[in-house]
Design an enzyme around this catalytic site. Structure first.
Site, short mmCIF file in Angstrom:
data_model
loop_
_atom_site.label_atom_id
_atom_site.label_comp_id
_atom_site.label_asym_id
_atom_site.label_seq_id
_atom_site.Cartn_x
_atom_site.Cartn_y
_atom_site.Cartn_z
N GLU A 202 0.83 -1.19 0.00
CA GLU A 202 0.00 0.00 0.00
C GLU A 202 0.88 1.25 0.00
OE1 GLU A 202 -2.30 -0.76 3.48
OE2 GLU A 202 -0.86 0.17 4.83
N ARG A 294 -7.55 -9.61 18.68
CA ARG A 294 -6.94 -10.10 19.92
C ARG A 294 -6.78 -8.92 20.88
NH1 ARG A 294 -2.03 -7.71 19.19
NH2 ARG A 294 -1.16 -7.67 17.11
#
Length: 640
Positions: A202, A294
């Site tokens: 990106e 998480r």
């Protein structure tokens, strides 16, 4: 409600210790797992039950799902907490736990699959209308695909592991000529750390802020955001300072980012703790980066400003309990800042360090002070795992109070046995730009001259302070039965001997002989200095840096034989040899990679410092090597 009496923590280090702390508070029995090299680690010592996984590297221990599940069954565990890293975002692991009848203290496997892949997550966010940074997130993984994508996006670009995080498998590429090597290295790192080599690319956004939203969802469809964190100060694409709330965010921007994060979590049926990460530019526009399915390393700052225990929430949600509060009831009290204390060499390019923890002093506990660590004095810090030693977290009624408190905590901390970033962290927190909350991901590089000042020779005052510290702390010949005896004094006086003490001291590569008059008041030299004595070794803090000082025999030192390979390139740290890129007799140019070394789950290239010819290679692929060992002999090219 599900039964949850015994919890296995499928991790190590400070996160394992932190999860155990809350689990024990809730009355749960705790189970630790460990590799061969971790058999005496702190998380093993603190658990109720400890089970060996064998092996040393993560791929031989903490990344083997079948070994974790076998340990859970053998210990009678009901549930598994993955911590962060390792298998925490592995959908297959979540599936296997479910099949084994174990509760996973994480989201459903389907949510991990949707967001665990950065490529899939970006595609999902694109459909949801969340702004994305321009990039390529496709399935094709060949060099030509990435080359075409990078050319279309425009350099510089950022390569990222689709299954990763924590800076592993992440490389900034400034030009096309560097793409091949960077892609190969990033893929190897990703495979080693996550068992998945897939990459995305990106646009590398210049001067962004890294702002992330903590989300939490239960099994009954409720989801809320627990404010945000600013994690902009990073080195090697890994965070070193985090704070909550993010300075300068308006209430409207906080709400917009929070609602976007909740929308993303609900779109994939999320359950438990998660973090949605955004890039925030100076105009207040934000772009989705990724979602970490998480608990985050930096979760303590969120706990500090909300008064909530996120691990306790994870356990209760896993049991089937609903979230205890609504969005409107989420607290935001004061400000918190966290720093990550690493075993690494900031002046040496932040290369990770390892070794024996000869000295370890944590700051005093108290209101607004928290230390999460996974080590104790005498432990070993190995080259096979993440180099984080501890996290220091300070809370205050406002940002400045938290900053000053953290500075005091850093001043009280001492680590001896290997290099750390302790002084570097203190320079960041004490920097005027940080105090003014001038934050973005280029903070460290922009202020590099202040944060990483050139090392100057230690002054005479340092050596005299060190000599005085040796005199004061040396009780070998003192009488302890009679405090008034001249033999009990610390002035250095000795009957029939010259009125001075002659010492030869050594710190680093510098040897310094000096004489200390016995009439001097040694303690007066140390009024503003902190020092620690461990046997024959002195640790003296000077200008915020802890120096190791030893007494040496000048005659023996002068006559010591010099060994080593002339012109040889040595290992900058402990680790293992991943690749050897040259052979004896080969001519190389300055900057060419010669050997690739893996340490702390990241790769480091040993490059030629000058044009030359490879004379010899002293290592082999797969070999474990120690810091300072010669790797390659490179003869400098002689000009015609």
């Amino acid at each position: 409600m599900k039964t949850l009496n015994t919890l296995l923590i499928a991790n190590r280090g400070e996160i394992a210790c932190r999860v155990m702390r809350t689990a024990k508070d809730l009355g749960l029995a705790t189970v630790a797992v460990y590799s061969d090299i971790d058999r005496t680690a702190r998380h093993v010592r603190e658990a109720d039950i400890a089970i060996s996984l064998g092996g040393t590297k993560p791929s031989e221990s903490y990344l083997l799902a079948e070994k974790i599940i076998s340990a859970a069954k053998a210990s009678g565990a009901d549930a598994v907490h993955p911590g962060y890293g390792f298998l925490s975002e592995n959908a297959s692991f979540a599936h296997q736990l479910e099949a084994a009848g174990l509760i996973f203290l994480g989201p459903p496997a389907s949510a991990i699959e949707a967001m665990g892949s950065k490529s899939a997550a970006k595609a999902l966010m694109e459909k949801a209308g969340v702004p994305l940074v321009p990039g390529y997130h496709g399935e094709a993984q060949d060099l030509e695909t990435f080359r075409a994508a990078a050319e279309h996006i425009g350099y510089p670009v950022l390569l990222k592991a689709t299954a990763g995080g924590g800076g592993k498998g992440m490389k900034v590429v400034e030009r096309e000529n560097d793409l091949h090597e960077a892609l190969s290295s990033a893929q190897r790192e990703a495979q080693a750390a996550f068992g998945d080599s897939r990459m995305l690319v990106e646009k590398y956004v210049l001067k962004p802020r890294h702002v992330e939203i903590q989300v939490f969802a239960d099994q009954h469809g409720s989801c809320l955001y627990l404010n945000e964190r600013d994690c902009s100060i990073q080195r090697r694409h890994q965070k070193v300072v985090e704070e909550a709330p993010a300075p300068g965010l308006s209430r409207e921007l906080r709400r917009a980012m929070g609602e976007s994060a909740v929308q993303a979590a609900k779109a994939i049926g999320y359950v438990g703790a998660g973090t949605v990460e955004f890039l925030l530019d100076a105009r207040g526009e934000f772009f989705f980066m990724e979602m970490n399915t998480r608990l985050q390393v930096e979760h303590p700052v969120t706990e500090a400003i909300t008064g909530l225990d996120l691990v306790a929430w994870q356990i209760r949600v896993a049991r089937g309990e609903p979230l205890p509060i609504t969005q409107e009831e989420v607290p935001l009290q004061g400000h918190a800042i966290e720093v990550r204390l690493y075993a690494e060499d900031p002046e040496g390019g932040f290369l990770p360090a390892s070794g024996h923890l000869d000295l370890y002093r944590e700051p005093a506990s108290g209101p607004g002070r928290r230390v999460d660590s996974g080590v104790a004095e005498g432990d070993e810090v190995s080259p096979f795992y993440d180099p984080m030693v501890a996290k220091l977290i300070a809370w205050g009624e406002n940002r400045e109070e938290a900053r000053q408190r953290l500075l005091a905590m850093l001043k009280e901390t001492a680590v001896g046995g290997f290099k750390t970033n302790l002084a570097f962290l203190a320079r960041i927190i004490g920097h005027p730009a940080f105090a003014a909350a001038e934050l973005d991901t280029g903070f460290i590089s922009r202020h590099e001259a202040d944060l990483l000042p050139e090392q100057e020779p230690l002054p005479d005052d340092f050596w005299r302070a060190a000599a005085a510290a040796f005199v004061i702390s040396d009780g070998e010949h003192m009488r302890h039965d009679d405090p008034y005896s001249p033999w009990s004094g610390r002035t250095g006086w000795r009957a029939g001997l010259p009125n001075e003490i002659v010492l030869t001291l050594r710190s680093g590569e510098t040897t310094y002989p000096l004489k200390l008059a016995t009439t001097d008041d040694a303690s007066a030299r140390l009024q503003r200095q902190t020092f620690y004595r461990k046997g024959d070794v002195l640790y003296l803090k000077w200008n915020g840096v802890l120096h190791t000082v030893r007494q040496v025999d000048p005659i023996a030192h002068a006559g010591a034989a010099q060994s080593g390979h002339g012109g040889g390139l040595t290992a900058p740290m402990n680790g293992s040899i991943v690749r050897i890129l040259v052979e004896a007799g080969q001519q190389v140019e300055a900057g060419a990679p010669l050997v690739v070394l893996e340490a702390m789950k990241m790769e480091h290239s040993i490059r030629a410092p000058h044009n030359g010819v490879v004379q010899a290679i002293y290592c082999s692929e797969g070999e474990l090597i120690s810091e300072g060992v010669a790797l390659v002999e490179l003869e400098k090219e002689t000009p015609p």
